[in-house]
Each structure stands twice: as structure tokens, then as C-alpha cells.
Design a protein around this motif. Structure first.
Motif, PDB file in Angstrom:
ATOM      1  N   UNK A 139       0.808  -1.214   0.000  1.00 42.17           N
ATOM      2  CA  UNK A 139       0.000   0.000   0.000  1.00 42.17           C
ATOM      3  C   UNK A 139       0.842   1.266   0.000  1.00 42.17           C
ATOM      4  N   UNK A 140       1.865   1.307   0.837  1.00 38.78           N
ATOM      5  CA  UNK A 140       2.616   2.547   1.014  1.00 38.78           C
ATOM      6  C   UNK A 140       3.262   3.032  -0.285  1.00 38.78           C
ATOM      7  N   UNK A 141       4.051   2.222  -0.997  1.00 41.96           N
ATOM      8  CA  UNK A 141       4.639   2.735  -2.250  1.00 41.96           C
ATOM      9  C   UNK A 141       3.601   3.042  -3.312  1.00 41.96           C
ATOM     10  N   UNK A 142       2.517   2.259  -3.356  1.00 45.59           N
ATOM     11  CA  UNK A 142       1.480   2.528  -4.338  1.00 45.59           C
ATOM     12  C   UNK A 142       0.786   3.850  -4.084  1.00 45.59           C
ATOM     13  N   UNK A 143       0.430   4.112  -2.828  1.00 46.04           N
ATOM     14  CA  UNK A 143      -0.226   5.369  -2.486  1.00 46.04           C
ATOM     15  C   UNK A 143       0.729   6.549  -2.619  1.00 46.04           C
ATOM     16  N   UNK A 144       1.994   6.320  -2.319  1.00 52.89           N
ATOM     17  CA  UNK A 144       2.983   7.392  -2.480  1.00 52.89           C
ATOM     18  C   UNK A 144       3.086   7.801  -3.954  1.00 52.89           C
ATOM     19  N   UNK A 145       3.133   6.815  -4.836  1.00 53.12           N
ATOM     20  CA  UNK A 145       3.210   7.118  -6.268  1.00 53.12           C
ATOM     21  C   UNK A 145       1.939   7.807  -6.754  1.00 53.12           C
ATOM     22  N   UNK A 146       0.784   7.334  -6.288  1.00 49.51           N
ATOM     23  CA  UNK A 146      -0.477   7.950  -6.693  1.00 49.51           C
ATOM     24  C   UNK A 146      -0.563   9.388  -6.205  1.00 49.51           C
ATOM     25  N   UNK A 147      -0.122   9.638  -4.995  1.00 52.51           N
ATOM     26  CA  UNK A 147      -0.122  11.006  -4.475  1.00 52.51           C
ATOM     27  C   UNK A 147       0.704  11.924  -5.369  1.00 52.51           C
ATOM     28  N   UNK A 148       1.860  11.427  -5.833  1.00 51.08           N
ATOM     29  CA  UNK A 148       2.700  12.224  -6.730  1.00 51.08           C
ATOM     30  C   UNK A 148       2.015  12.461  -8.074  1.00 51.08           C
ATOM     31  N   UNK A 149       1.374  11.417  -8.616  1.00 54.87           N
ATOM     32  CA  UNK A 149       0.660  11.576  -9.892  1.00 54.87           C
ATOM     33  C   UNK A 149      -0.430  12.642  -9.799  1.00 54.87           C
ATOM     34  N   UNK A 150      -1.213  12.552  -8.744  1.00 52.44           N
ATOM     35  CA  UNK A 150      -2.333  13.481  -8.593  1.00 52.44           C
ATOM     36  C   UNK A 150      -1.825  14.895  -8.359  1.00 52.44           C
ATOM     37  N   UNK A 151      -0.822  15.045  -7.520  1.00 53.90           N
ATOM     38  CA  UNK A 151      -0.286  16.374  -7.234  1.00 53.90           C
ATOM     39  C   UNK A 151       0.194  17.056  -8.509  1.00 53.90           C
ATOM     40  N   UNK A 152       0.753  16.292  -9.422  1.00 49.65           N
ATOM     41  CA  UNK A 152       1.270  16.856 -10.663  1.00 49.65           C
ATOM     42  C   UNK A 152       0.162  17.307 -11.596  1.00 49.65           C
ATOM     43  N   UNK A 153      -0.927  16.553 -11.659  1.00 47.99           N
ATOM     44  CA  UNK A 153      -1.974  16.809 -12.659  1.00 47.99           C
ATOM     45  C   UNK A 153      -3.252  17.391 -12.078  1.00 47.99           C
ATOM     46  N   UNK A 154      -3.324  17.582 -10.776  1.00 50.71           N
ATOM     47  CA  UNK A 154      -4.566  17.953 -10.090  1.00 50.71           C
ATOM     48  C   UNK A 154      -5.164  19.257 -10.623  1.00 50.71           C
ATOM     49  N   UNK A 155      -6.490  19.276 -10.731  1.00 51.93           N
ATOM     50  CA  UNK A 155      -7.231  20.482 -11.084  1.00 51.93           C
ATOM     51  C   UNK A 155      -7.663  21.193  -9.811  1.00 51.93           C
ATOM     52  N   UNK A 156      -7.918  22.512  -9.863  1.00 45.46           N
ATOM     53  CA  UNK A 156      -8.361  23.236  -8.666  1.00 45.46           C
ATOM     54  C   UNK A 156      -9.662  22.655  -8.124  1.00 45.46           C
ATOM     55  N   UNK A 184      -1.394   2.047   8.186  1.00 47.12           N
ATOM     56  CA  UNK A 184      -0.611   2.938   7.321  1.00 47.12           C
ATOM     57  C   UNK A 184      -0.836   4.387   7.767  1.00 47.12           C
ATOM     58  N   UNK A 185       0.230   5.166   7.836  1.00 52.77           N
ATOM     59  CA  UNK A 185       0.141   6.578   8.178  1.00 52.77           C
ATOM     60  C   UNK A 185      -0.282   7.360   6.937  1.00 52.77           C
ATOM     61  N   UNK A 186      -1.580   7.640   6.817  1.00 52.06           N
ATOM     62  CA  UNK A 186      -2.089   8.284   5.611  1.00 52.06           C
ATOM     63  C   UNK A 186      -1.703   9.754   5.527  1.00 52.06           C
ATOM     64  N   UNK A 187      -1.166  10.319   6.611  1.00 53.78           N
ATOM     65  CA  UNK A 187      -0.689  11.709   6.563  1.00 53.78           C
ATOM     66  C   UNK A 187       0.463  11.862   5.579  1.00 53.78           C
ATOM     67  N   UNK A 188       1.070  10.757   5.192  1.00 45.84           N
ATOM     68  CA  UNK A 188       2.169  10.805   4.227  1.00 45.84           C
ATOM     69  C   UNK A 188       1.695  11.175   2.830  1.00 45.84           C
ATOM     70  N   UNK A 189       0.377  11.125   2.614  1.00 45.51           N
ATOM     71  CA  UNK A 189      -0.175  11.343   1.275  1.00 45.51           C
ATOM     72  C   UNK A 189      -1.149  12.527   1.319  1.00 45.51           C
ATOM     73  N   UNK A 190      -0.653  13.752   1.493  1.00 44.19           N
ATOM     74  CA  UNK A 190      -1.537  14.890   1.783  1.00 44.19           C
ATOM     75  C   UNK A 190      -2.528  15.222   0.679  1.00 44.19           C
TER      76      UNK A 190
END
Length: 219
Positions: A139-156, A184-190
Motif C-alpha cells: 500500500x505505502x509505495x502505491x499510495x505514495x506514487x499515486x499522491x505524486x501523480x495526482x499532485x502533478x496533474x490535479x485540477x483546482x 498505514x500513516x495516511x498523513x504521508x499522502x496529503x
């Protein structure tokens, strides 16, 4: 024309069934729930295997038609009741959001499915400790990668893709529920956490929450 009734066969803590409850609620659809108790092994009975030969939940019945596998069912719901839309209007944008959903549905969730966790625990005989370590490992590496993907492409907006919850939250909220369950510490994926908090404040998500289901267990 009268719509055929919808019946959702699932389990209160199944994240795949949780997805469908969210999607149905976001569409404003009425449905009946029938519990399949995974903890008691009802998914292995002859009666259930006759409906779902894999021995999995959920199954969504629409009249006499039985649909399996939550990704296919969510897409069917979207195509059958297109408003309010769960996906953006532009094809490229839809592909981005589907990709985010697939990170969870294809890469994270299958590795922490109940039957996989039980198999991992059986390998070294450590039981719940093994299950927790295995769940966190994927879960942790998968959610970390997803957080990065979303942060890059996120709409307002408050959600992963703008001002309204959609397919991304259908997958995200159940997955973060599982992440919390397994420590899992979900705070890692703001970026993910902000959308999760916004979504879980809405009636469609509150009503879909595991603890609010008829078959939910206390504690």
C-alpha cells in the motif's frame, strides 16, 4: 419506463463493494443490499459459487442480469446513468482519472485482498503480523506514487479532479479506509488525504461507509 431493481451482494468491509455503494449513491440510485459474510466463509458455498465462480464479492444484479468485478460494474453504472458524471468530459482527462483508479484497482488492492493476506500469513505462520506487514508493503509505495501523480496533474478544487467527487474518489476512499485499518500513516499522502476528507463529509460517502452497513460488525 420502470427501471429494473438493483441488488448489491457484498460484505460491509469489502472495499470493492464499498466502491459500488459510493458509485450508486453518487448517482442517486436506490438499491437493496444482500450480505455475503466473507468472515464466515459464505463466499465458498456452492450457492454463492453458482453466482460468482471466483468466490468473490461484489455482484450487482439488475433485474435478472448479474454483473461481476467492480471496475466493470462502475463503468456500467456510469454508462447506464451518465449524470452526474463520474468522469471528465475530455477523453484524455478521462484516461488520466481512469489511470489513477487503476493504480488502486489493479496494483494496490489486489495485493491486499483478504485471500491474498491469508495466504501471506500462512507462509511464515505469523498470522496478523504477517498480514499487516504485507498490506503495508504494497500500500505505502502505491499510495505514495499515486499522491505524486495526482499532485502533478490535479485540477483546482477539493477533490482529485476538480470541484466534484468522481471515479477517483470511488476508488480512493475505500483504499484509504483499508490503509488506516492496516496501520498505514495516511498523513504521508496529503493530496490524497485532502480529497478523502472532503469526500467522506458528503452524504453519498457517509451512507456508503462500512460502519453504516446493515451487516457491519461492532467494534
Amino acid at each position: 419506463m420502470k427501471t429494473a431493481p438493483l441488488t448489491l451482494y457484498g460484505y460491509w468491509r469489502s472495499s470493492a463493494a464499498y466502491r459500488l455503494r459510493i458509485a450508486l449513491n453518487l448517482k442517486g440510485l436506490d438499491y437493496e443490499q444482500v450480505a455475503v459474510n466473507l468472515k464466515a466463509g459464505e463466499q465458498t458455498t456452492e450457492a454463492w459459487l453458482a453466482q460468482q465462480p471466483q468466490g468473490l464479492v461484489p455482484v450487482l444484479k439488475h433485474g435478472s442480469q448479474a454483473l461481476v468485478q467492480s471496475p466493470a460494474i462502475v463503468e456500467w453504472i456510469e454508462e447506464t446513468w451518465p449524470e452526474p458524471a463520474l468522469l471528465p468530459s475530455a477523453p484524455a482527462d478521462r484516461a488520466i482519472v481512469r489511470g489513477w483508479a487503476a493504480v488502486i484497482g489493479c496494483d494496490i488492492h489486489p495485493l491486499q485482498n483478504l485471500r491474498v493476506l491469508k495466504a501471506a500469513a500462512a507462509l511464515d505462520g505469523q498470522g496478523m503480523d504477517s498480514m499487516k506487514a504485507w498490506a503495508q508493503r504494497w500500500m505505502v509505495p502505491g499510495l505514495r506514487a499515486l499522491n505524486d501523480m495526482v499532485r502533478t496533474a490535479k485540477r483546482p478544487g477539493d477533490f482529485l479532479w476538480g470541484e466534484h467527487p468522481g471515479l477517483a474518489e470511488v476508488y480512493l476512499v475505500p483504499q484509504l479506509y483499508n490503509a488506516r485499518r492496516w496501520g498505514v500513516d495516511v498523513e504521508e499522502f496529503p493530496t490524497l488525504l485532502a480529497a478523502d476528507i472532503a469526500a467522506r463529509a458528503l452524504p453519498a460517502f457517509i451512507d456508503a461507509a462500512p460502519e453504516n452497513q446493515p451487516d457491519a460488525e461492532a467494534g
